[in-house]
Design a protein around this motif. Structure first.
Motif, mmCIF file in Angstrom:
data_model
loop_
_atom_site.group_PDB
_atom_site.id
_atom_site.type_symbol
_atom_site.label_atom_id
_atom_site.label_comp_id
_atom_site.label_asym_id
_atom_site.label_seq_id
_atom_site.Cartn_x
_atom_site.Cartn_y
_atom_site.Cartn_z
ATOM 1 N N ASP A 1 15.685 34.874 6.599
ATOM 2 C CA ASP A 1 16.512 34.093 7.514
ATOM 3 C C ASP A 1 15.669 33.007 8.188
ATOM 4 N N PRO A 2 15.863 31.734 7.847
ATOM 5 C CA PRO A 2 15.079 30.680 8.494
ATOM 6 C C PRO A 2 15.264 30.645 10.004
ATOM 7 N N GLY A 3 16.467 30.980 10.474
ATOM 8 C CA GLY A 3 16.710 30.957 11.911
ATOM 9 C C GLY A 3 15.800 31.911 12.661
ATOM 10 N N ALA A 4 15.570 33.096 12.103
ATOM 11 C CA ALA A 4 14.699 34.068 12.758
ATOM 12 C C ALA A 4 13.264 33.555 12.797
ATOM 13 N N VAL A 5 12.829 32.886 11.733
ATOM 14 C CA VAL A 5 11.468 32.325 11.703
ATOM 15 C C VAL A 5 11.330 31.240 12.757
ATOM 16 N N HIS A 6 12.328 30.377 12.870
ATOM 17 C CA HIS A 6 12.280 29.315 13.876
ATOM 18 C C HIS A 6 12.260 29.890 15.291
ATOM 19 N N ARG A 7 13.034 30.932 15.527
ATOM 20 C CA ARG A 7 13.057 31.536 16.873
ATOM 21 C C ARG A 7 11.704 32.141 17.232
ATOM 22 N N ARG A 8 11.100 32.859 16.278
ATOM 23 C CA ARG A 8 9.797 33.467 16.560
ATOM 24 C C ARG A 8 8.739 32.389 16.785
ATOM 25 N N MET A 9 8.737 31.385 15.962
ATOM 26 C CA MET A 9 7.718 30.346 16.083
ATOM 27 C C MET A 9 7.889 29.530 17.364
ATOM 28 N N ALA A 10 9.112 29.320 17.792
ATOM 29 C CA ALA A 10 9.363 28.560 19.021
ATOM 30 C C ALA A 10 8.836 29.291 20.248
ATOM 31 N N SER A 11 8.719 30.616 20.157
ATOM 32 C CA SER A 11 8.238 31.408 21.298
ATOM 33 C C SER A 11 6.791 31.866 21.120
ATOM 34 N N TRP A 12 6.073 31.262 20.159
ATOM 35 C CA TRP A 12 4.676 31.632 19.890
ATOM 36 C C TRP A 12 3.796 30.473 20.345
ATOM 37 N N PRO A 13 3.173 30.566 21.499
ATOM 38 C CA PRO A 13 2.394 29.438 22.038
ATOM 39 C C PRO A 13 1.324 28.942 21.066
ATOM 40 N N GLY A 14 1.332 27.649 20.806
ATOM 41 C CA GLY A 14 0.310 27.038 19.970
ATOM 42 C C GLY A 14 0.485 27.232 18.481
ATOM 43 N N ALA A 15 1.514 27.978 18.052
ATOM 44 C CA ALA A 15 1.708 28.251 16.622
ATOM 45 C C ALA A 15 2.244 27.007 15.915
ATOM 46 N N GLU A 16 1.927 26.883 14.625
ATOM 47 C CA GLU A 16 2.358 25.735 13.829
ATOM 48 C C GLU A 16 3.244 26.205 12.682
ATOM 49 N N LEU A 17 4.372 25.524 12.489
ATOM 50 C CA LEU A 17 5.298 25.809 11.400
ATOM 51 C C LEU A 17 5.296 24.638 10.425
ATOM 52 N N VAL A 18 5.030 24.929 9.148
ATOM 53 C CA VAL A 18 5.010 23.919 8.087
ATOM 54 C C VAL A 18 6.152 24.234 7.134
ATOM 55 N N GLN A 19 6.956 23.212 6.792
ATOM 56 C CA GLN A 19 8.130 23.421 5.950
ATOM 57 C C GLN A 19 8.108 22.457 4.757
ATOM 58 N N PRO A 20 7.479 22.844 3.647
ATOM 59 C CA PRO A 20 7.437 21.968 2.471
ATOM 60 C C PRO A 20 8.848 21.680 1.947
ATOM 61 N N GLU A 21 9.143 20.419 1.779
ATOM 62 C CA GLU A 21 10.484 20.016 1.364
ATOM 63 C C GLU A 21 10.836 20.589 -0.003
ATOM 64 N N GLY A 22 11.997 21.239 -0.075
ATOM 65 C CA GLY A 22 12.502 21.750 -1.340
ATOM 66 C C GLY A 22 11.871 23.037 -1.824
ATOM 67 N N ALA A 23 10.850 23.531 -1.146
ATOM 68 C CA ALA A 23 10.136 24.720 -1.628
ATOM 69 C C ALA A 23 11.005 25.962 -1.516
ATOM 70 N N GLU A 24 10.811 26.874 -2.471
ATOM 71 C CA GLU A 24 11.532 28.142 -2.466
ATOM 72 C C GLU A 24 10.715 29.197 -1.714
ATOM 73 N N HIS A 25 11.058 30.452 -1.906
ATOM 74 C CA HIS A 25 10.517 31.559 -1.117
ATOM 75 C C HIS A 25 9.027 31.813 -1.331
ATOM 76 N N GLU A 26 8.567 31.713 -2.578
ATOM 77 C CA GLU A 26 7.191 32.092 -2.918
ATOM 78 C C GLU A 26 6.255 30.897 -2.743
ATOM 79 N N ILE A 27 5.806 30.664 -1.543
ATOM 80 C CA ILE A 27 4.948 29.512 -1.259
ATOM 81 C C ILE A 27 3.677 29.552 -2.106
ATOM 82 N N LEU A 28 3.089 30.722 -2.293
ATOM 83 C CA LEU A 28 1.849 30.843 -3.068
ATOM 84 C C LEU A 28 2.089 30.790 -4.573
ATOM 85 N N MET A 29 3.351 30.709 -4.988
ATOM 86 C CA MET A 29 3.707 30.571 -6.400
ATOM 87 C C MET A 29 4.450 29.264 -6.638
#
Length: 319
Positions: free
Chosen positions: A265-293
């Motif tokens: 759920d992207p919404g849950a990731v955004h909520r957690r990251m918004a409440s994590w001081p200093g944390a960085e969220l990177v969103q590669p355009e068009g990428a699917e679930h397996e970032i390392l693949m």
């Protein structure tokens, strides 16, 4: 620790080994160990890699090449219930765990084994992918880390809004009704990478990496895992809700989430990251679930950023 198999289809760096670990409750799990020490002097630290649901250590052999080349040891796990670790149900195709906290027993066994393998105490960092991101977020409150990175962390599961209440009700009632070991609705015994076609799959846009995953499973079908049980789903839902209600760990954090994420759920990731001081969220355009693949460009960016991130915080701890 006893030596365990580490299949050559991992395509990992030289010197890789695997070990059987016995957890506090007697469950046997498997850990892979790719050491950097000796290649370029002492290692900078150790990457604790937490794979996702259905995964196994060989899947991240190529990722280990990147971290070892950068001077980091890497350890990865077969969690209980998957890979070559002990499975909880008579049907080994069903992903199942009694309680989500049980995975923390695997984490504890992993950390103890890594400390035994390190030639001297080193800083630890973590990468948690998908379900490993859920296990890792809990672990980040418990174990000593200098930094954490996440790839499509399972801090929520993507459901259609109409299905979400039914998932809660059905999974909650499954155990009292004696159905806790049944597959969650919409899931099948065959693992996704073998059941799906490359076209429009939800894991990767890179066909070569798709075949890398499939080749491992075709060579070693014992690594495969199908859908989760209803009870696993319930315990996961409860754990994810509890984690999102907790404050973020006091820890530097870097998270990647694909622009076309369709599993967590992207919404849950955004909520957690918004409440994590200093944390960085990177969103590669068009990428699917397996970032390392994913495509070579996405993978290269992930490895470069996480290695730089880990180097910075390991140096800060060293003073």
């Amino acid at each position: 620790m006893q030596e365990a198999p580490l299949y050559e289809e991992a395509d990992g760096p030289e010197g890789g080994r695997a070990f059987w670990l016995t957890c506090a409750d007697g469950v046997r799990v498997r850990m892979a160990w790719w050491p950097a020490e000796g290649a370029k002097g002492a290692a900078k630290g150790t990457v604790l890699f937490f794979p996702g649901r259905t995964e196994y250590v060989e899947k991240y052999g190529r990722a280990a090449r990147e971290y070892v080349a950068a001077g980091w040891n890497m350890a990865a796990m077969d969690w209980r219930g998957q890979g070559l670790a002990d499975r909880a149900l008579p049907d080994p195709a069903t992903g199942h765990v009694s309680e989500f906290d049980d995975y923390q027993r695997d984490v504890d066994a992993m950390v103890a084994a890594v400390r035994e393998l390190e030639s001297s105490p080193l800083p630890h960092v973590m990468i948690g992918h998908s379900m490993g991101g859920c296990i890792g977020l809990r672990a980040a409150h418990r174990i000593e880390l200098v930094a954490a990175a996440f790839s499509a962390p399972m801090w929520g599961i993507r459901f259609h809004p109409v299905v979400r209440p039914a998932a809660w009700v059905l999974s909650t009632l499954s155990r009292p009704l004696g159905m806790g070991g049944r597959f969650a609705p919409g899931t099948v015994p065959e693992t996704y990478a073998l059941a799906a076609e490359f076209e429009n799959n939800m894991l990767t846009r890179d066909e070569e990496m798709w075949h890398y995953m499939r080749a491992q499973l075709l060579a070693h079908p014992e690594l495969s895992l199908g859908g989760p049980s209803l009870h696993w789903l319930n315990r996961a839902l409860v754990e994810m809700r509890a984690l999102l209600r907790m404050p973020a760990p006091d820890l530097p954090c870097l998270t990647y989430l694909g622009g076309n994420e369709r599993i967590v759920d992207p919404g849950a990731v955004h909520r957690r990251m918004a409440s994590w001081p200093g944390a960085e969220l990177v969103q590669p355009e068009g990428a699917e679930h397996e970032i390392l693949m994913e495509t070579p460009e996405v993978r290269a960016d992930f490895f470069a950023r996480t290695i730089g991130f880990f180097n910075t915080h390991a140096k800060a701890v060293a003073g």
